[in-house]
Design a protein around this motif. Sequence first.
Motif: not given
Length: 282
Positions: A226-248
């Motif tokens: 969804h967020n084509h730029e990608g992103n990464l974060g961690r909260h508690g013991s969970t990793w949040y991985v935002n993969f980059k958009g192929m269309v870009d």
Amino acid sequence: MPQDTPLIRFGVIADPQYADIEPWLETDRYYRNSLAKLRDAIGVLNEEDLAFVVTLGDLIDRGAESLAPVLEIYGALRHESVLLPGNHDFSVAPEHLGEVHRRLGMPAPWHEFLRGGIRFVIIDGSEVSLFSTPEGDPRHALAVERLRALEQAGAINAMPWNGGMSEEQHAWLEDALARAKVAGEPVVVMGHYPLYPENQHNQWNCERLVALFDRSGNVLAYLNGHNHEGNLGRHGSTWYVNFKGMVDTEHDNTFATVAIFADRIEITGHGREESRSLPLKP
């Protein structure tokens, strides 16, 4: 000592967003080029030893007719294909809205499956949105109310191209995590919309889900697009991985493989996608 044998390896694609339309140069989106990128990605992934390949939504940009060429390319994938919709997959005529999940081959809009001893949970962040149901549908009316409340609160993700979940789906997700915990199964949740860090693309109910994952304590990672730029974060013991958009971009591809080990998650990025090693708490 690091564990050298992964529990599971799978492929990840995000936001091909194909349509037979001219590029949107201001955002660097080349819609037609996604077919060639998908062919290349599937060619690479077919050479890998993978349990499945997940596509994290927005297979198309618009128009029900756009999906057939995309699905034809996925027909060459030798692995199990796990598809889920994003907001653009609902950019179809009202009479086609009820067909979206079926055309993606989904057993249900939200569901779960076990692979390699890990419980994978698919959520539907478009369930309550302005685009997944026609005007007059109760969920559409609920989406109008939720967006208005977010706008009044000045929420950064008060955007009409985001969505949220019903109370029914929330209860199902909470139960799925609880059952996995009793069974001793680590969990990976996958959806289209980011949940963390704070971003204008985040799912409307993101804070509630992050709190749920924290309480649950067994969610290794949440994977999204969804967020084509990608992103990464961690909260508690969970990793949040935002993969980059192929269309870009006109030519540069982006996709990944993910290997989950007992002590870490290894992401091998291709093209614009970054490679990462994410440690897991014991």
